[in-house]
Design an enzyme around this catalytic site. Structure first.
Site, mmCIF file in Angstrom:
data_model
loop_
_atom_site.group_PDB
_atom_site.id
_atom_site.type_symbol
_atom_site.label_atom_id
_atom_site.label_comp_id
_atom_site.label_asym_id
_atom_site.label_seq_id
_atom_site.Cartn_x
_atom_site.Cartn_y
_atom_site.Cartn_z
ATOM 1 N N ASN A 18 0.961 -1.519 0.266
ATOM 2 C CA ASN A 18 0.502 0.178 0.149
ATOM 3 C C ASN A 18 1.211 1.339 0.088
ATOM 4 O O ASN A 18 1.010 1.342 0.800
ATOM 5 C CB ASN A 18 -0.826 -0.170 0.924
ATOM 6 N N LYS A 20 0.078 4.203 -0.374
ATOM 7 C CA LYS A 20 -0.930 5.229 -0.040
ATOM 8 C C LYS A 20 -0.294 6.376 -0.491
ATOM 9 O O LYS A 20 -0.262 6.307 -1.901
ATOM 10 C CB LYS A 20 -0.279 5.833 1.778
ATOM 11 N N HIS A 105 -9.651 1.354 5.093
ATOM 12 C CA HIS A 105 -8.351 1.491 5.792
ATOM 13 C C HIS A 105 -8.254 2.310 6.742
ATOM 14 O O HIS A 105 -9.267 3.154 7.054
ATOM 15 C CB HIS A 105 -7.559 1.546 4.720
ATOM 16 N N GLU A 107 -6.887 4.118 7.731
ATOM 17 C CA GLU A 107 -7.116 6.150 7.881
ATOM 18 C C GLU A 107 -7.732 6.635 6.518
ATOM 19 O O GLU A 107 -7.752 7.562 7.543
ATOM 20 C CB GLU A 107 -5.388 6.240 6.973
ATOM 21 N N GLU A 177 -5.490 -4.960 10.248
ATOM 22 C CA GLU A 177 -4.048 -3.833 10.653
ATOM 23 C C GLU A 177 -4.298 -2.939 12.020
ATOM 24 O O GLU A 177 -5.600 -2.641 12.006
ATOM 25 C CB GLU A 177 -4.212 -2.673 9.882
ATOM 26 N N GLY A 183 2.623 2.167 10.882
ATOM 27 C CA GLY A 183 3.656 3.304 10.348
ATOM 28 C C GLY A 183 4.602 4.165 12.183
ATOM 29 O O GLY A 183 5.129 4.804 11.607
ATOM 30 N N SER A 222 3.307 -2.288 10.268
ATOM 31 C CA SER A 222 4.964 -2.404 10.275
ATOM 32 C C SER A 222 5.684 -3.627 10.272
ATOM 33 O O SER A 222 6.661 -3.642 10.639
ATOM 34 C CB SER A 222 5.687 -1.870 11.983
HETATM 35 P P1 13P Z 1 3.305 0.298 7.750
HETATM 36 O O1 13P Z 1 3.405 -0.890 6.789
HETATM 37 O O2 13P Z 1 4.252 1.585 7.240
HETATM 38 O O3 13P Z 1 2.864 0.386 8.930
HETATM 39 O O4 13P Z 1 1.538 0.968 6.861
HETATM 40 C C1 13P Z 1 0.822 -0.476 6.925
HETATM 41 C C2 13P Z 1 -0.402 -0.408 6.253
HETATM 42 O O5 13P Z 1 -0.980 0.979 6.560
HETATM 43 C C3 13P Z 1 -0.556 -0.595 5.291
HETATM 44 O O6 13P Z 1 -1.731 -0.883 4.017
#
Ligand code: 13P
Length: 264
Positions: A18, A20, A105, A107, A177, A183, A222
């Site tokens: 992803n 982003k 997601h 976010e 997740e 992150g 992560s």
């Molecule tokens: P990270 O691997 O940067 O923690 O992000 C995970 C994520 O949100 C994938 O959709």
């Protein structure tokens, strides 16, 4: 019976990146060029998926065609068309060759107010055009600290999947997740991940019946080359949804390699 090599037992293994809101056109092209070279030199049984930002999806599909990379969108609108300025529909994604689409997601839930009900409608819209939904679920840190993580994830799954046509389940991919791991450099331990994935599987059986055993459940948060082997070894962990580490081709390809290797 699971013997440590899940893809030999019929279950797909998926590693999805992803990206982003990262990378411009040149950056996306460079990353795909490197991934294509990596997958060409080391063919893999893993279903490798990349999710660049909207403007680059057509280019990503062209560059990935026949190269063993699938291209995902990061979101879609629930309606097929209409006066929804700034939005992109599932049929539009289909028309440029998109095979997967991330929905729900954290976010999008946090910054754009996406609800479980809206996520469910997006899954229906994607199914109508034959795109694989990647349904994200996961609890906030406080919810885990208060022992509510199972309830939160169950509600997310049941609400988004309730009332879906049963054929949706054959296509849908789940991504667990935990929000506190995204992150942050914190990961769920392999035990925490497997425990939640087994719980998700049991909830999916209630929703989708025995077909739930064919639904891949990915871990995200992560996940990096140095922790991927341990996390991916869980019997109910069928791959990863990778954020930060997917922006570095060497790291992403290393996670793909780990996912393809026999687990201890
Ligand atoms: P990270 O691997 O940067 O923690 O992000 C995970 C994520 O949100 C994938 O959709």
């Amino acid at each position: 019976m699971y013997d440590g090599v899940k893809h030999l037992c019929g279950m797909r293994t998926i590693i999805a990146g992803n990206w982003k809101m990262h990378k411009d056109k040149a950056g996306v092209a460079d990353l795909i060029t490197r991934l294509v070279a990596g997958v060409r030199s080391s063919p893999t049984r893993v279903e490798v998926v990349i999710a660049p930002a909207f403007p680059f999806l057509g280019m990503a599909v062209s560059m990935s065609f026949g190269e063993g990379l699938h291209v995902a969108a990061q979101n879609c609108h629930e309606e097929p068309d209409g006066a929804f300025t700034g939005e992109v529909s599932a049929p539009m994604l289909k028309s440029v060759g998109i095979s997967h689409c991330i929905v729900g997601h954290s976010e999008r839930r946090q910054f754009f107010g996406e609800t479980d009900e809206a996520v469910g409608r997006k899954i229906t819209a994607l199914d109508r055009v034959g795109i694989t939904p990647v349904l994200c679920c996961g609890e906030q840190r406080e919810e885990r600290e208060n022992g509510r993580h199972f309830d939160v994830v169950a509600t997310q799954l049941h609400t988004a999947l309730a009332g879906q046509d049963p054929k949706v389940f054959a296509r849908t991919v789940i991504a667990y997740e935990p929000v506190w791991a995204i992150g942050t450099g914190l990961t769920a331990s392999a035990g925490q991940a497997q425990e939640m994935h087994a719980f998700i599987r049991s909830e999916l059986v209630k929703i989708a019946g025995e077909g739930a055993h064919e639904m891949p459940i990915l871990y995200g948060g992560s996940c990096k080359p140095d922790n991927a082997a341990e996390i991916l070894a869980g019997p109910d962990v069928n791959g990863g949804l990778i954020g930060g580490a997917s922006l570095d081709p060497a790291s992403f390809l290393e996670i793909v390699r780990i996912a393809d290797a026999p687990m201890p």
